[in-house]
Motif scaffolding. Sequence first.
Motif, PDB file in Angstrom:
ATOM      1  N   PHE A   1      -6.961   4.735 -11.065  1.00  0.00           N
ATOM      2  CA  PHE A   1      -6.154   5.181  -9.930  1.00  0.00           C
ATOM      3  C   PHE A   1      -6.058   4.640  -8.620  1.00  0.00           C
ATOM      4  CE2 PHE A   1      -4.393   7.950  -6.739  1.00  0.00           C
ATOM      5  CZ  PHE A   1      -3.451   8.434  -7.199  1.00  0.00           C
ATOM      6  N   TRP A   2      -7.418   4.250  -8.086  1.00  0.00           N
ATOM      7  CA  TRP A   2      -7.446   3.742  -6.524  1.00  0.00           C
ATOM      8  C   TRP A   2      -7.726   2.065  -6.549  1.00  0.00           C
ATOM      9  CZ3 TRP A   2      -6.413   7.228  -3.148  1.00  0.00           C
ATOM     10  CH2 TRP A   2      -6.561   8.384  -3.453  1.00  0.00           C
ATOM     11  N   ASP A   3      -8.061   1.478  -7.741  1.00  0.00           N
ATOM     12  CA  ASP A   3      -8.257  -0.012  -7.576  1.00  0.00           C
ATOM     13  C   ASP A   3      -7.287  -0.822  -8.235  1.00  0.00           C
ATOM     14  OD1 ASP A   3     -10.392   0.372  -5.797  1.00  0.00           O
ATOM     15  OD2 ASP A   3     -11.967   0.491  -7.517  1.00  0.00           O
ATOM     16  N   GLU A   4      -6.471  -0.302  -9.150  1.00  0.00           N
ATOM     17  CA  GLU A   4      -5.989  -1.298 -10.041  1.00  0.00           C
ATOM     18  C   GLU A   4      -4.093  -1.083  -9.638  1.00  0.00           C
ATOM     19  OE1 GLU A   4      -6.583  -0.985 -14.291  1.00  0.00           O
ATOM     20  OE2 GLU A   4      -8.794  -1.307 -13.931  1.00  0.00           O
ATOM     21  N   LYS A   5      -3.468  -2.320  -9.789  1.00  0.00           N
ATOM     22  CA  LYS A   5      -2.042  -2.451  -9.307  1.00  0.00           C
ATOM     23  C   LYS A   5      -1.180  -1.855 -10.186  1.00  0.00           C
ATOM     24  CE  LYS A   5      -2.598  -6.754  -6.894  1.00  0.00           C
ATOM     25  NZ  LYS A   5      -1.758  -7.704  -6.575  1.00  0.00           N
ATOM     26  N   TRP A   6      -1.117  -0.516 -10.247  1.00  0.00           N
ATOM     27  CA  TRP A   6       0.050   0.471 -11.237  1.00  0.00           C
ATOM     28  C   TRP A   6       1.025   0.855 -10.560  1.00  0.00           C
ATOM     29  CZ3 TRP A   6       0.513   5.339 -10.218  1.00  0.00           C
ATOM     30  CH2 TRP A   6      -0.457   5.949  -9.240  1.00  0.00           C
ATOM     31  N   LEU A   7       0.954   0.847  -9.194  1.00  0.00           N
ATOM     32  CA  LEU A   7       1.929   1.714  -8.456  1.00  0.00           C
ATOM     33  C   LEU A   7       3.116   0.672  -7.737  1.00  0.00           C
ATOM     34  CD1 LEU A   7       2.654   4.314  -6.924  1.00  0.00           C
ATOM     35  CD2 LEU A   7       1.218   3.825  -5.025  1.00  0.00           C
ATOM     36  N   ASN A   8       4.254   0.522  -8.556  1.00  0.00           N
ATOM     37  CA  ASN A   8       5.029  -0.798  -8.435  1.00  0.00           C
ATOM     38  C   ASN A   8       4.584  -1.930  -7.816  1.00  0.00           C
ATOM     39  OD1 ASN A   8       6.865   1.356  -8.530  1.00  0.00           O
ATOM     40  ND2 ASN A   8       6.439   2.088  -6.479  1.00  0.00           N
ATOM     41  N   GLY A   9       3.775  -2.190  -8.678  1.00  0.00           N
ATOM     42  CA  GLY A   9       2.982  -3.696  -8.788  1.00  0.00           C
ATOM     43  C   GLY A   9       1.873  -3.664  -7.728  1.00  0.00           C
ATOM     44  N   GLN A  10       1.329  -2.474  -6.734  1.00  0.00           N
ATOM     45  CA  GLN A  10       0.482  -2.626  -5.862  1.00  0.00           C
ATOM     46  C   GLN A  10      -0.720  -1.727  -6.328  1.00  0.00           C
ATOM     47  OE1 GLN A  10       2.710  -1.503  -2.481  1.00  0.00           O
ATOM     48  NE2 GLN A  10       1.860  -3.250  -1.475  1.00  0.00           N
ATOM     49  N   SER A  11      -1.890  -1.795  -5.869  1.00  0.00           N
ATOM     50  CA  SER A  11      -3.045  -0.860  -5.908  1.00  0.00           C
ATOM     51  C   SER A  11      -2.824  -0.046  -4.731  1.00  0.00           C
ATOM     52  CB  SER A  11      -4.249  -1.691  -5.977  1.00  0.00           C
ATOM     53  OG  SER A  11      -4.428  -2.073  -4.766  1.00  0.00           O
ATOM     54  N   VAL A  12      -3.418   1.314  -4.876  1.00  0.00           N
ATOM     55  CA  VAL A  12      -3.445   2.223  -3.793  1.00  0.00           C
ATOM     56  C   VAL A  12      -4.313   1.595  -2.553  1.00  0.00           C
ATOM     57  CG1 VAL A  12      -4.302   4.694  -3.145  1.00  0.00           C
ATOM     58  CG2 VAL A  12      -3.081   4.249  -5.282  1.00  0.00           C
TER      59      VAL A  12
ATOM     60  N   LYS B   1     -14.319   4.028  -8.881  1.00  0.00           N
ATOM     61  CA  LYS B   1     -14.525   3.406  -9.983  1.00  0.00           C
ATOM     62  C   LYS B   1     -14.373   4.262 -11.504  1.00  0.00           C
ATOM     63  CE  LYS B   1     -17.911   0.043  -7.795  1.00  0.00           C
ATOM     64  NZ  LYS B   1     -17.622  -1.053  -8.554  1.00  0.00           N
ATOM     65  N   SER B   2     -13.932   5.488 -11.062  1.00  0.00           N
ATOM     66  CA  SER B   2     -14.085   6.542 -12.443  1.00  0.00           C
ATOM     67  C   SER B   2     -12.699   7.286 -12.525  1.00  0.00           C
ATOM     68  CB  SER B   2     -15.185   7.505 -12.114  1.00  0.00           C
ATOM     69  OG  SER B   2     -14.983   8.289 -10.969  1.00  0.00           O
ATOM     70  N   ARG B   3     -11.817   7.291 -11.482  1.00  0.00           N
ATOM     71  CA  ARG B   3     -10.723   7.914 -11.508  1.00  0.00           C
ATOM     72  C   ARG B   3      -9.651   7.113 -12.080  1.00  0.00           C
ATOM     73  NH1 ARG B   3      -9.747  13.222 -11.165  1.00  0.00           N
ATOM     74  NH2 ARG B   3     -10.609  13.517  -9.235  1.00  0.00           N
ATOM     75  N   THR B   4      -9.146   7.977 -13.575  1.00  0.00           N
ATOM     76  CA  THR B   4      -7.956   6.987 -13.948  1.00  0.00           C
ATOM     77  C   THR B   4      -6.784   7.683 -13.586  1.00  0.00           C
ATOM     78  OG1 THR B   4      -8.081   8.755 -15.823  1.00  0.00           O
ATOM     79  CG2 THR B   4      -9.379   6.691 -15.981  1.00  0.00           C
ATOM     80  N   VAL B   5      -5.630   6.804 -13.905  1.00  0.00           N
ATOM     81  CA  VAL B   5      -4.288   7.280 -13.230  1.00  0.00           C
ATOM     82  C   VAL B   5      -3.946   8.622 -14.085  1.00  0.00           C
ATOM     83  CG1 VAL B   5      -1.898   6.507 -13.286  1.00  0.00           C
ATOM     84  CG2 VAL B   5      -3.557   4.959 -12.960  1.00  0.00           C
TER      85      VAL B   5
END
Length: 164
Positions: A94-105, A122-126
């Motif tokens: 959720f916090w580190d990867e680019k899943w939010l309209n091509g951006q990371s949180v 490092k543990s919270r998934t989307v």
Amino acid sequence: KIQRGFLWVGRAAANGGHCHVNWRRVCRPLEYGGLGVQDLEHAGLALRLCWLWFSHTDDDRAWHGLDLQFSREERALFFASTTMELGDGLTALFWDEKWLNGQSVREFAPALYQCIPKRRRKSRTVVAGLAGNAWARDIQGVLGIHEIGQYLMLWQAVQHISLS
């Protein structure tokens, strides 16, 4: 450096007076005028980026689940050269990867990101974060005006996300 030193003077170190050709030119392929010597710095970077790719795509690797350490530059290069499809959200962080309209949180709300404990980043998934807006409970510490503004922007952005 050891390769360069061996090639020019037969020792581990070669200083400026011994090097007659630019090392980048030596590492070029033969068809481009080089000697075809592999540049170990670039080869090592490519290998580490492959590990980063496999950690995101292949759960069957022997080292899957290990906490592999990658530099900020390696991660930046990886995320600049890859795209992500969210899908079911089970593997995307959720916090580190680019899943939010091509951006990371992290990029979308940097001040708010600093209020999240590292272990949670490092543990919270989307999928876990979106379930019941659990991501909001990850936020710790005192929030200032910037953090609250970014919180509201993030809240609005995640309301439109649907997982497949």
